[in-house]
Structure formats: C-alpha cells, structure tokens
Design a protein around this motif. Sequence first.
Motif, PDB file in Angstrom:
ATOM      1  N   ASN A  89       1.882   2.915 -13.698  1.00 21.21           N
ATOM      2  CA  ASN A  89       1.534   4.332 -13.863  1.00 21.21           C
ATOM      3  C   ASN A  89       2.067   5.251 -12.776  1.00 21.21           C
ATOM      4  O   ASN A  89       2.180   6.454 -12.988  1.00 21.21           O
ATOM      5  CB  ASN A  89       0.016   4.486 -13.957  1.00 21.21           C
ATOM      6  CG  ASN A  89      -0.532   3.858 -15.219  1.00 21.21           C
ATOM      7  OD1 ASN A  89       0.066   3.962 -16.283  1.00 21.21           O
ATOM      8  ND2 ASN A  89      -1.659   3.192 -15.108  1.00 21.21           N
ATOM      9  N   GLU A  90       2.389   4.695 -11.610  1.00 19.00           N
ATOM     10  CA  GLU A  90       2.852   5.535 -10.508  1.00 19.00           C
ATOM     11  C   GLU A  90       4.348   5.406 -10.218  1.00 19.00           C
ATOM     12  O   GLU A  90       4.895   6.187  -9.454  1.00 19.00           O
ATOM     13  CB  GLU A  90       2.057   5.203  -9.246  1.00 19.00           C
ATOM     14  CG  GLU A  90       0.573   5.502  -9.390  1.00 19.00           C
ATOM     15  CD  GLU A  90      -0.247   4.989  -8.226  1.00 19.00           C
ATOM     16  OE1 GLU A  90       0.329   4.692  -7.155  1.00 19.00           O
ATOM     17  OE2 GLU A  90      -1.477   4.873  -8.391  1.00 19.00           O
ATOM     18  N   GLN A 115      -0.281  -3.612 -12.511  1.00 19.22           N
ATOM     19  CA  GLN A 115      -1.426  -2.713 -12.683  1.00 19.22           C
ATOM     20  C   GLN A 115      -2.184  -2.521 -11.377  1.00 19.22           C
ATOM     21  O   GLN A 115      -2.537  -1.401 -11.021  1.00 19.22           O
ATOM     22  CB  GLN A 115      -2.389  -3.260 -13.749  1.00 19.22           C
ATOM     23  CG  GLN A 115      -2.086  -2.813 -15.149  1.00 19.22           C
ATOM     24  CD  GLN A 115      -2.170  -1.324 -15.331  1.00 19.22           C
ATOM     25  OE1 GLN A 115      -1.145  -0.654 -15.344  1.00 19.22           O
ATOM     26  NE2 GLN A 115      -3.347  -0.787 -15.494  1.00 19.22           N
ATOM     27  N   VAL A 132       6.508   4.459 -15.222  1.00 14.38           N
ATOM     28  CA  VAL A 132       6.362   5.510 -16.235  1.00 14.38           C
ATOM     29  C   VAL A 132       6.895   6.860 -15.740  1.00 14.38           C
ATOM     30  O   VAL A 132       7.716   7.485 -16.421  1.00 14.38           O
ATOM     31  CB  VAL A 132       4.895   5.615 -16.721  1.00 14.38           C
ATOM     32  CG1 VAL A 132       4.710   6.826 -17.627  1.00 14.38           C
ATOM     33  CG2 VAL A 132       4.486   4.333 -17.446  1.00 14.38           C
ATOM     34  N   MET A 159       1.930   7.985 -22.827  1.00 15.59           N
ATOM     35  CA  MET A 159       3.208   7.297 -22.708  1.00 15.59           C
ATOM     36  C   MET A 159       3.828   7.210 -24.106  1.00 15.59           C
ATOM     37  O   MET A 159       3.167   6.789 -25.043  1.00 15.59           O
ATOM     38  CB  MET A 159       2.947   5.911 -22.117  1.00 15.59           C
ATOM     39  CG  MET A 159       4.137   5.043 -22.017  1.00 15.59           C
ATOM     40  SD  MET A 159       3.909   3.389 -21.310  1.00 15.59           S
ATOM     41  CE  MET A 159       2.434   3.445 -20.374  1.00 15.59           C
TER      42      MET A 159
END
Length: 71
Positions: free
Chosen positions: A38-39, A32, A42, A1
Amino acid sequence: MDKETMEFVVYMIHACANKWNLSPKQVYHKLQETGCINEYLVPNYDILHTQGSGYLVDDIREYLRIRGVTV
C-alpha cells in the motif's frame, strides 16, 4: 486499486515467492506487514510496472531489509 495494479501486485508476490523459495502467502504477509503493497507498489505502479521483474524483486528485498525483514 484498479485491476491492472492488482494484477501487478499479484505478479510481484509470485515473482518474489519464486525467487526467495517462499510461498506466495508468506511473501504477501511480509509485504503487508511492512507496508510495501500500500505504501510502495500501489502508489508507484505507473513507474514500477515498466521495470523488469528481476530488478523489482531485488528492490522489494531491499525495501523489506530496510524495515528489518529478511528473506
């Protein structure tokens, strides 16, 4: 990232925390555990960072709701 994406994620954690009357730590854990960071945040940074924070806070709330997490 990269740095810009990280700053965006941190900003959104704090925006959600302020709107939902939770600590940033609580919001981070919710994001989280559902994969929101993350899914969703980002991978979609290029599109999401152009949206207003109020819209994004509501969008994140819906993302969490669909995954069974309430705020």
